[in-house]
Design an enzyme around this catalytic site. Structure first.
Site, PDB file in Angstrom:
ATOM      1  N   MET A 238       9.257 -74.543  -5.433  1.00 25.47           N
ATOM      2  CA  MET A 238       9.160 -73.497  -6.466  1.00 25.47           C
ATOM      3  C   MET A 238      10.536 -72.825  -6.605  1.00 25.47           C
ATOM      4  O   MET A 238      10.700 -71.623  -6.388  1.00 25.47           O
ATOM      5  CB  MET A 238       8.074 -72.503  -6.067  1.00 25.47           C
ATOM      6  CG  MET A 238       6.722 -73.152  -5.842  1.00 25.47           C
ATOM      7  SD  MET A 238       6.083 -73.945  -7.312  1.00 25.47           S
ATOM      8  CE  MET A 238       5.230 -72.559  -8.069  1.00 25.47           C
ATOM      9  N   HIS A 239      11.498 -73.660  -6.995  1.00 24.79           N
ATOM     10  CA  HIS A 239      12.908 -73.242  -6.984  1.00 24.79           C
ATOM     11  C   HIS A 239      13.124 -71.859  -7.626  1.00 24.79           C
ATOM     12  O   HIS A 239      13.524 -70.910  -6.973  1.00 24.79           O
ATOM     13  CB  HIS A 239      13.754 -74.255  -7.754  1.00 24.79           C
ATOM     14  CG  HIS A 239      13.699 -75.652  -7.247  1.00 24.79           C
ATOM     15  ND1 HIS A 239      14.114 -76.047  -5.990  1.00 24.79           N
ATOM     16  CD2 HIS A 239      13.293 -76.793  -7.862  1.00 24.79           C
ATOM     17  CE1 HIS A 239      13.973 -77.351  -5.857  1.00 24.79           C
ATOM     18  NE2 HIS A 239      13.475 -77.840  -6.973  1.00 24.79           N
ATOM     19  N   ASP A 240      12.905 -71.768  -8.928  1.00 19.15           N
ATOM     20  CA  ASP A 240      13.303 -70.564  -9.663  1.00 19.15           C
ATOM     21  C   ASP A 240      12.438 -69.363  -9.323  1.00 19.15           C
ATOM     22  O   ASP A 240      12.895 -68.218  -9.435  1.00 19.15           O
ATOM     23  CB  ASP A 240      13.266 -70.829 -11.171  1.00 19.15           C
ATOM     24  CG  ASP A 240      14.305 -71.858 -11.593  1.00 19.15           C
ATOM     25  OD1 ASP A 240      14.139 -72.468 -12.658  1.00 19.15           O
ATOM     26  OD2 ASP A 240      15.276 -72.050 -10.833  1.00 19.15           O
TER      27      ASP A 240
END
Ligand code: RIB
Ligand code: CA
Length: 309
Positions: A238-240
């Protein structure tokens, strides 16, 4: 105290979920605007996607489009993960076409917004082209920016090359300008987002149980999850969302302070290195996030989504 914040992004499925979490928690925020930049998809697509989200949430947050390509390099996109539109998986309809664009010049837009406040923070979840160009065009704004929350880079693995993460690979020159600007940074790099802040298949399925907004997030994340599985990734990073969550709820993470150097020459372009020498060349002191309380991080997204339903 109300926090003034600008978000620069390239929606982008994980950007979309990150925007959802930000909007859900805007009670104590003054969201000055959302600016878009070429990255996951070309500028027209990512700008339309930002407008789709504002229409979906029926929020009157200004959207401005920025640079369509990096400062020096050619644009490199990630349609294989985010789809042809850059945000495949959910039908947002066509209402977004009536959503007005506040400006087609994100640099001027950001400068005007920054002039309207005493101080602000910026969340950046895309190639840093807009932010770097803002600093180069209007260096006087740097002193008004208290903190940058950036998704990008890595202390270990890359995802585009063995050395480089997508956002910093696409525009390494911009990343270097931003990291050398002297503004405090919290960095969500792949070594943390991939290894510590991921959603499992079950976590993604649970999104369906959180109303209309959860169903939209599920549809997008299901597309992203299936695309990632095609390349062997079974836990979707869930990078961002980490950039937004570290802005809203920093206690979900633990970090270490490093001087971070950005490599711009071609063979290792976009690599971000922690310079651990006693007298590091680059003097920035970046809060590099190293660990996340994964279940609390996951549940914070569910709680945020519930606020929007
Ligand atoms: O490497 C992950 C980053 O690249 C995220 O910001 C994702 O949206 C893509 O832009
Ligand atoms: Ca992004």
């Amino acid at each position: 105290m109300t926090r003034n914040v600008l978000m620069d992004c390239d929606p982008g499925i994980d950007d979309a979920i990150a925007i959802t979490e930000l909007i859900a928690n805007q009670d104590d925020l003054n969201i000055l605007g959302i600016t878009t930049v070429g990255g996951n998809q070309t500028l027209d697509y990512v700008t339309n996607n930002a407008k789709k989200l504002m229409s979906f949430f029926d929020k009157k947050i200004d959207v401005a489009s920025g640079c369509d390509k990096p400062l020096v390099k050619d644009l490199y996109t990630a349609g294989e993960i985010h789809g042809e539109t850059g945000m495949d998986g959910y039908d947002f309809g066509n209402d977004y076409q009536n959503y007005p664009l506040a400006s087609a010049n994100a640099i001027e837009f950001m400068k005007q917004k920054i002039d309207s406040v005493e101080q602000l923070e910026i969340i950046a979840t895309a190639p840093l082209t807009n932010v770097a160009l803002l600093f180069k065009t209007y260096p006087e704004v740097i002193n008004k920016i208290n903190h940058l929350y950036i998704m990008g880079g890595s202390l270990e693995q890359g995802n585009i090359t063995a050395a480089a993460e997508f956002n910093f690979f696409v525009d390494p020159d911009a990343a270097k300008i931003v990291f050398d600007a002297g503004i405090p940074i919290t960095m969500s790099g792949l070594h943390m987002t991939e290894d510590k802040a991921y959603f499992t298949t079950e976590d993604i399925e649970e999104l369906k149980n959180h109303g209309r907004v959860g169903e939209m997030c599920y549809a997008l994340m299901n597309f992203y999850h299936n695309a990632e599985k095609q390349v062997g990734v079974t836990k979707s990073p869930m990078h961002d969302i980490c950039a937004v969550a570290s802005f809203l709820k920093p206690e979900l993470f633990t970090g270490k302070t490093y001087s971070v150097a950005i490599i711009t020459d071609d063979n290792l372009r976009g690599m971000s290195l922690a310079d651990k020498r006693l007298q590091p060349e680059v003097k920035n002191q970046v809060n590099v996030l190293m660990d996340a309380k994964r279940e609390e991080f996951r549940d914070f997204l569910y709680e945020s989504i519930n606020k929007l339903n």
